[in-house]
Every structure is written in structure tokens, then in C-alpha cells.
Design a protein around this motif. Sequence first.
Motif: not given
Length: 106
Positions: A71, A67, A75, A39, A43
Motif C-alpha cells: 500500500q 500488505d 501511495e 489502511m 479495505q
Amino acid sequence: MEKVWEEWKTVVYPALESKVKEFETLGYKNIHIDEIWEMSVSQMKKRKADPALHTIVQTILHMKMHDYMQQKTIESYKKIEQKKNYDEALEEILAQVSGNVAEKVD
């Protein structure tokens, strides 16, 4: 470029461990270092310039549980959409194949 990221991973490993432990204290036990790393890299790749060490560490340590969960949700939606597209494509192929078989039988 991927090799460079893997080299950075070993350097910032303590920050990754710290973030995983932070999430564990919040009750999320199934989070792995590799997920946090992926992740963070995702970013950082959105930015144009190659990040400095302090930017990489900052990205890791500033990650919030929100966050992470956002994510993971995105996904999962993408996986569902891919499966849906895969199922539709498979049905189309099977229909074509069965149609060709039916034509040959006639």
C-alpha cells in the motif's frame, strides 16, 4: 460516515496498538496507528455492507507487513504521478503566460 469510523477507531484501539507492536518486533519502527487505521478503513470501505465490530478487528489483525508495504509503495507511485502531472501542468501554464507576455511585448 467519517464520524462513525472515528468512533470505531476508539473501540478497536487495542487491536491497532497490537498491530503496531507486531510490526515493531519485525523491525519496522516508524509505523503509526493512524496508518494502520487508514489502511484498514480503506479495505473495509471497498465492501458494500457496513462492517461489524469483529470484521473491523479481523481486518486490522490480519494485515500483513507485505500488505502494508504494498500500500505504501502504491501511495508513493501515486504521489510521484501527481507531482509529474502537477509539474507538466505548471510548465504548460508558464509557457502560456510567457507566450502571452512575448505577444504583448511585440
